[in-house]
Design a protein around this motif. Structure first.
Motif, PDB file in Angstrom:
ATOM      1  N   ASN A 186       0.922  -1.483  -0.056  1.00 21.00           N
ATOM      2  CA  ASN A 186      -0.149   0.082  -0.110  1.00 21.00           C
ATOM      3  C   ASN A 186       1.141   1.333   0.161  1.00 21.00           C
ATOM      4  O   ASN A 186       0.701   1.976   0.128  1.00 21.00           O
TER       5      ASN A 186
ATOM      6  N   ASP B 281      -0.065   0.153  -6.399  1.00 21.16           N
ATOM      7  CA  ASP B 281       0.504   0.995  -7.144  1.00 21.16           C
ATOM      8  C   ASP B 281       1.402   0.572  -8.437  1.00 21.16           C
ATOM      9  O   ASP B 281       2.271   0.898  -8.087  1.00 21.16           O
TER      10      ASP B 281
ATOM     11  N   GLU C  42     -16.549   3.090  -1.965  1.00 19.43           N
ATOM     12  CA  GLU C  42     -14.939   4.460  -1.243  1.00 19.43           C
ATOM     13  C   GLU C  42     -14.538   4.276  -0.215  1.00 19.43           C
ATOM     14  O   GLU C  42     -13.647   5.312  -0.290  1.00 19.43           O
ATOM     15  N   THR C  43     -14.960   3.994   0.549  1.00 21.70           N
ATOM     16  CA  THR C  43     -14.652   3.402   1.735  1.00 21.70           C
ATOM     17  C   THR C  43     -12.839   2.283   1.883  1.00 21.70           C
ATOM     18  O   THR C  43     -12.483   2.448   2.698  1.00 21.70           O
TER      19      THR C  43
ATOM     20  N   GLU D 107      -9.421   1.594   1.938  1.00 23.27           N
ATOM     21  CA  GLU D 107      -8.956   2.520   2.060  1.00 23.27           C
ATOM     22  C   GLU D 107      -7.235   3.189   0.511  1.00 23.27           C
ATOM     23  O   GLU D 107      -6.727   3.824   0.627  1.00 23.27           O
ATOM     24  N   SER D 108      -7.495   2.074  -0.155  1.00 16.39           N
ATOM     25  CA  SER D 108      -6.593   3.032  -1.527  1.00 16.39           C
ATOM     26  C   SER D 108      -7.675   2.856  -2.717  1.00 16.39           C
ATOM     27  O   SER D 108      -7.857   2.788  -4.128  1.00 16.39           O
ATOM     28  N   TYR D 109      -9.002   3.592  -2.204  1.00 18.26           N
ATOM     29  CA  TYR D 109      -9.873   3.320  -3.115  1.00 18.26           C
ATOM     30  C   TYR D 109      -9.627   4.702  -4.450  1.00 18.26           C
ATOM     31  O   TYR D 109      -9.823   4.416  -5.270  1.00 18.26           O
ATOM     32  N   ALA D 110      -8.615   5.534  -3.839  1.00 23.23           N
ATOM     33  CA  ALA D 110      -8.341   6.924  -4.887  1.00 23.23           C
ATOM     34  C   ALA D 110      -7.091   5.840  -6.116  1.00 23.23           C
ATOM     35  O   ALA D 110      -7.460   6.082  -7.503  1.00 23.23           O
ATOM     36  N   ILE D 111      -6.369   5.235  -5.161  1.00 24.49           N
ATOM     37  CA  ILE D 111      -4.916   3.811  -6.741  1.00 24.49           C
ATOM     38  C   ILE D 111      -5.965   2.741  -7.652  1.00 24.49           C
ATOM     39  O   ILE D 111      -5.610   3.100  -8.548  1.00 24.49           O
TER      40      ILE D 111
ATOM     41  N   LYS E   1      -8.877   3.302  -8.425  1.00 25.12           N
ATOM     42  CA  LYS E   1     -10.055   4.120  -9.386  1.00 25.12           C
ATOM     43  C   LYS E   1      -8.773   4.881 -10.756  1.00 25.12           C
ATOM     44  O   LYS E   1      -9.566   4.347 -11.564  1.00 25.12           O
ATOM     45  N   LYS E   2      -7.751   5.084 -10.578  1.00 25.42           N
ATOM     46  CA  LYS E   2      -6.974   5.561 -11.018  1.00 25.42           C
ATOM     47  C   LYS E   2      -6.562   4.313 -12.025  1.00 25.42           C
ATOM     48  O   LYS E   2      -5.831   4.147 -13.197  1.00 25.42           O
ATOM     49  N   GLN E   3      -5.935   2.952 -11.436  1.00 21.68           N
ATOM     50  CA  GLN E   3      -5.291   2.135 -11.804  1.00 21.68           C
ATOM     51  C   GLN E   3      -6.409   1.050 -12.471  1.00 21.68           C
ATOM     52  O   GLN E   3      -6.049   0.725 -14.052  1.00 21.68           O
TER      53      GLN E   3
END
Ligand code: P1T
Length: 385
Positions: free
Chosen positions: A125, A155, A283-284, A286-290, A292-294
């Motif tokens: 992570n 990532d 969305e909760t 811990e790595s939702y943002a990564i 979503k990007k990946q």
């Protein structure tokens, strides 16, 4: 045809109609050997451990899917991982994620450690956890993302860039079994090797065991082909045919797996009997943002824990599902439920699995492509069992 889109590639990638008859699907070449006109003179095929035309067709498809130049099909996912580790030599070090398929962990700790490879496990992570673990002997970074069974995200692009910046000799390999190339393409993100348990989503129908490696580097391709040929853990022609047939619907299956996966994750997340849901599309997470990007979407694998953590409650759920079959494996069209501690991750010592949260109450679902209403009804009745 150049520059095919992904949905076209699953059907046509690397495929040509068979030359003699125009057969649209490649024949199943059930042969171990090929006639030679003079010693060493043949039509490109000498002995079927080295190459078999049905396997060649599948490998061309696999390479196209991952945007690789070469792919290799093995007798199992474990045989594919074994081939990657054979690129190393005693004294070399591997940095791996701390949450891995139990069989991968077993191979690292119980087989290859014996032959002098060293393994360090870190939470991927954080990129710093990876870079801080690098030593002069590090030769391979082994990434599983999403991880089995805790759905952790690494990532790939950031880790690969950092590794290549600091030491271009270190290989980055990604086990892409959970995501499939429908969701993410590690070679495009800077990884050197992609690995699959093709037993799962690539095959897609729970009717074969197979592994795959994809690369976009001539030297690596040559080395892996040598290992595949010399060690001999090849995929057979019948399985190659089945996997090629499966791959042709990967995109439509994955689309539905993702739709159903998200609905199941949200249903569980809102359920009064459920404590925690592990799904990168929430969305909760811990790595939702990564994630979503990946990833193009979030897949069909969902893990969760019940509020009542007793073995009795967990087993009551596991014994009560009707559509979700209690079985090892994942990624087929049918929904499966798995108890990691006793099944897929049974070979990880209790102390190690508890450290990262693989408790007795963890349940893993492989959400299939059935009607979502039936799946949710099945989960509801099992939660009330
Ligand atoms: O089973 P095999 O085809 O040899 O693949 C091993 C493997 C490798 N990597 C991942 C991420 C996997 O999930 C697997 C196999 N996993 C299961 C059988 C399971 O139930 O998790």
């Amino acid at each position: 045809m150049q520059n095919m889109k992904f949905n076209t590639k699953t059907i046509h990638g690397g495929q040509m109609h068979e030359e003699t008859t125009g057969s649209v699907m490649p024949p199943v070449f059930l042969t171990s050997t090929f006639a030679q006109s003079s010693p060493g003179e043949h039509k490109g095929y000498a002995y079927a451990r080295g190459t078999n035309p049905t396997r060649t067709a599948l490998e061309a498809s696999f390479a196209a899917l991952e945007n690789g130049t070469h792919a290799f099909a093995f007798a199992s996912g474990m045989a594919a991982i074994d081939a990657v580790l054979r690129l190393l030599k005693p004294g070399d070090e591997v940095i791996a994620g701390d949450d891995l398929y139990g069989g991968t962990y077993r191979m690292f700790t119980q087989l290859f450690q014996k032959y002098g490879l060293e393994f360090t496990y870190v939470d991927m992570n954080s990129i710093e956890n990876v870079t801080n673990a690098i030593t002069a002997n590090t030769k391979l970074i082994w990434i599983e993302t999403p991880t089995n069974p805790l759905m952790k995200i690494a990532d790939i692009e950031a880790i690969s860039a950092k590794i290549k910046d600091e030491n271009s000799e270190i290989l980055v390999a990604v086990d892409n079994t959970f995501a499939t190339p429908y969701l993410q393409k590690p070679l495009d993100l800077g990884a050197d090797i992609v690995m699959h348990s093709a037993t799962k989503y690539l095959g897609g129908h729970s009717d074969l065991v197979m592994g795959a490696l994809m690369v976009n580097n001539e030297k690596l391709a040559k080395d892996i082909h040598f290992i595949q040929f010399a060690a001999g853990a090849i995929a057979g022609p019948m399985d190659s045919f089945l996997a090629l047939r499966g791959v042709k619907t990967l995109h439509v299956r994955m689309q539905r797996h993702c739709e159903n996966g998200l609905k199941v994750a949200k249903f569980l997340d809102a359920h009064s009997k459920v404590d925690k849901v592990y799904y990168p599309g929430l969305e909760t997470h811990e790595s939702y943002a990564i994630a979503k990007k990946q990833m193009n979407d979030f897949g069909g694998m969902v893990s969760f824990k019940l509020k009542d953590e007793s073995k009795k409650e967990t087993f009551a759920f596991l014994e009560s599902t009707k559509l979700f079959t209690l079985a090892e494996s994942l990624g087929g069209v049918e929904s499966l439920v798995n108890h990691p501690v006793t099944m897929s991750h049974g070979s990880i010592p209790e102390k190690e699995r508890l450290k990262i949260g693989i408790t007795d109450s963890l349940i893993r679902l492989s959400v299939g492509i059935e009607d979502i209403e039936d799946l949710l009804n099945d989960l509801e009745q099992a939660l009330n069992a």
